[in-house]
Scaffold this motif. Structure first.
Motif, PDB file in Angstrom:
ATOM      1  N   LEU A  68       0.830  -1.203   0.000  1.00  0.00           N
ATOM      2  CA  LEU A  68       0.000   0.000   0.000  1.00  0.00           C
ATOM      3  C   LEU A  68       0.866   1.255   0.000  1.00  0.00           C
ATOM      4  CD1 LEU A  68      -2.952   1.055   0.229  1.00  0.00           C
ATOM      5  CD2 LEU A  68      -2.626   1.081   2.719  1.00  0.00           C
ATOM      6  N   ALA A  69       1.887   1.272   0.856  1.00  0.00           N
ATOM      7  CA  ALA A  69       2.741   2.454   0.966  1.00  0.00           C
ATOM      8  C   ALA A  69       3.526   2.714  -0.317  1.00  0.00           C
ATOM      9  CB  ALA A  69       3.702   2.291   2.144  1.00  0.00           C
ATOM     10  N   ARG A  70       4.036   1.637  -0.945  1.00  0.00           N
ATOM     11  CA  ARG A  70       4.817   1.815  -2.165  1.00  0.00           C
ATOM     12  C   ARG A  70       3.952   2.305  -3.323  1.00  0.00           C
ATOM     13  NH1 ARG A  70       7.253  -3.284  -0.860  1.00  0.00           N
ATOM     14  NH2 ARG A  70       6.031  -4.236  -2.548  1.00  0.00           N
ATOM     15  N   TYR A  72       1.118   3.944  -3.335  1.00  0.00           N
ATOM     16  CA  TYR A  72       0.503   5.263  -3.192  1.00  0.00           C
ATOM     17  C   TYR A  72       1.420   6.273  -2.506  1.00  0.00           C
ATOM     18  CZ  TYR A  72      -3.568   2.712  -4.720  1.00  0.00           C
ATOM     19  OH  TYR A  72      -4.437   1.943  -5.458  1.00  0.00           O
ATOM     20  N   GLN A  73       2.697   5.920  -2.350  1.00  0.00           N
ATOM     21  CA  GLN A  73       3.711   6.825  -1.798  1.00  0.00           C
ATOM     22  C   GLN A  73       3.266   7.417  -0.459  1.00  0.00           C
ATOM     23  OE1 GLN A  73       4.792   9.642  -4.865  1.00  0.00           O
ATOM     24  NE2 GLN A  73       5.348   8.052  -6.308  1.00  0.00           N
ATOM     25  N   ILE A  74       2.899   6.544   0.449  1.00  0.00           N
ATOM     26  CA  ILE A  74       2.422   6.949   1.768  1.00  0.00           C
ATOM     27  C   ILE A  74       3.557   6.770   2.780  1.00  0.00           C
ATOM     28  CG2 ILE A  74       0.675   6.559   3.550  1.00  0.00           C
ATOM     29  CD1 ILE A  74      -0.985   5.110   1.348  1.00  0.00           C
ATOM     30  N   PRO A  75       3.867   7.785   3.580  1.00  0.00           N
ATOM     31  CA  PRO A  75       4.888   7.616   4.616  1.00  0.00           C
ATOM     32  C   PRO A  75       4.424   6.653   5.704  1.00  0.00           C
ATOM     33  CG  PRO A  75       3.864   9.783   4.774  1.00  0.00           C
ATOM     34  CD  PRO A  75       3.355   9.157   3.516  1.00  0.00           C
ATOM     35  N   VAL A  76       5.371   5.880   6.229  1.00  0.00           N
ATOM     36  CA  VAL A  76       5.080   4.880   7.254  1.00  0.00           C
ATOM     37  C   VAL A  76       5.871   5.215   8.514  1.00  0.00           C
ATOM     38  CG1 VAL A  76       5.249   2.440   7.883  1.00  0.00           C
ATOM     39  CG2 VAL A  76       4.602   3.087   5.548  1.00  0.00           C
TER      40      VAL A  76
END
Length: 271
Positions: A68-70, A72-76
């Motif tokens: 999901l993070a990769r 949609y480029q979401i910081p974790v």
């Protein structure tokens, strides 16, 4: 502030926290395809997510985070210990956080809280915005003073009621797994959840969401036996594995408003 869940239990977890234009996801234990479907059921697109906060590295909390993070480029955000495990090493935007050190994402201040669980460096979270506080507290084996001090004044609380000790002891799990689940680094029992409620400000609590219920080692009537002496039924909501729970809106004055009919989930019976 609002909160919801896309699923709660040993087969996958994910909790949504929203304040104004800021939307956070806590954990993601589902495949990418399943996550997108579950988010859509809550009226959420992945492009709306401002950050993902990870509690610990167990699969039911982390399996879907990297994909999901990769995409949609979401910081974790995660602890140093969880990062060290390496399951999210391919995520570009990893932010290391620590116990009792708040971080701000948009309109929400997030406070990580260390808990006892059989993971590398597990955290749970408190979310503050507009004078309101939502607490997420699952996957811990016992109630510590540190937890009690930090979860004193929640307006909304998602709280683990994983097992009933008798059902766990007589259930199908092998002895080693029973020991893990019921131990100080396992999961909260119904009785331990009730103990926490006795130690915090229940008058302020608008909604209590019962979460991470074992399908094998618990039953809703046993949960209610323990919790109803501490919190009246009108404030209780059950999260489930299949659908989590619908959006709950907290208000600064008076009781919370549920966007959908939630109290039908209070009917007695095994989960």
């Amino acid at each position: 502030m609002q909160f919801s869940s896309i699923g709660s239990g040993s087969k996958g977890n994910g909790t949504l926290i929203r304040s104004g234009e800021t939307l956070l996801l806590i954990d993601c234990g589902f495949s990418l395809k399943e996550t997108l479907a579950r988010l859509a059921a809550k009226g959420v697109s992945p492009e709306q997510l401002d950050a993902i906060f990870v509690t610990h590295e167990h699969g039911d909390h982390i399996n879907g985070v990297a994909a999901l993070a990769r995409r949609y480029q979401i910081p974790v955000y995660l602890s140093a210990g969880t990062r060290y495990v390496g399951k999210l090493s391919k995520v570009a935007q990893l932010q290391t956080i620590a116990d009792a050190s708040p971080v701000v994402v948009g309109e929400i201040e997030v406070l990580p809280v260390a808990v006892p669980h059989d993971a590398r460096e597990p955290l749970q979270y408190l979310f503050h915005s507009g004078g309101l506080c939502i607490g997420v507290l699952t996957d811990l084996g016992c109630i510590t003073r540190h937890v009690v001090d930090h979860y004193q004044q929640c307006d909304g609380l998602l709280l683990e009621c994983n097992h009933d000790p008798y059902l766990l002891s007589t259930g199908p799990y092998p002895p080693s797994l029973k020991g893990r689940v019921g131990g100080n680094y396992g999961h909260l029992s119904n009785q331990q959840a009730a103990e926490l409620l006795r130690l915090v400000d229940r008058e302020r609590l608008q909604r209590l969401v019962v979460a991470h219920i074992s399908e094998q080692n618990n039953a809703r009537e046993r949960v209610l036996e323990q919790l109803l002496p501490e919190v009246d039924a009108e404030r209780l909501v059950f999260a489930d594995q299949g659908q989590g729970f619908d959006w709950i809106t907290l208000k600064e004055a008076g009781m919370a408003r549920c966007d959908n009919t939630l109290f039908g989930t209070l009917s007695l019976g095994g989960n």
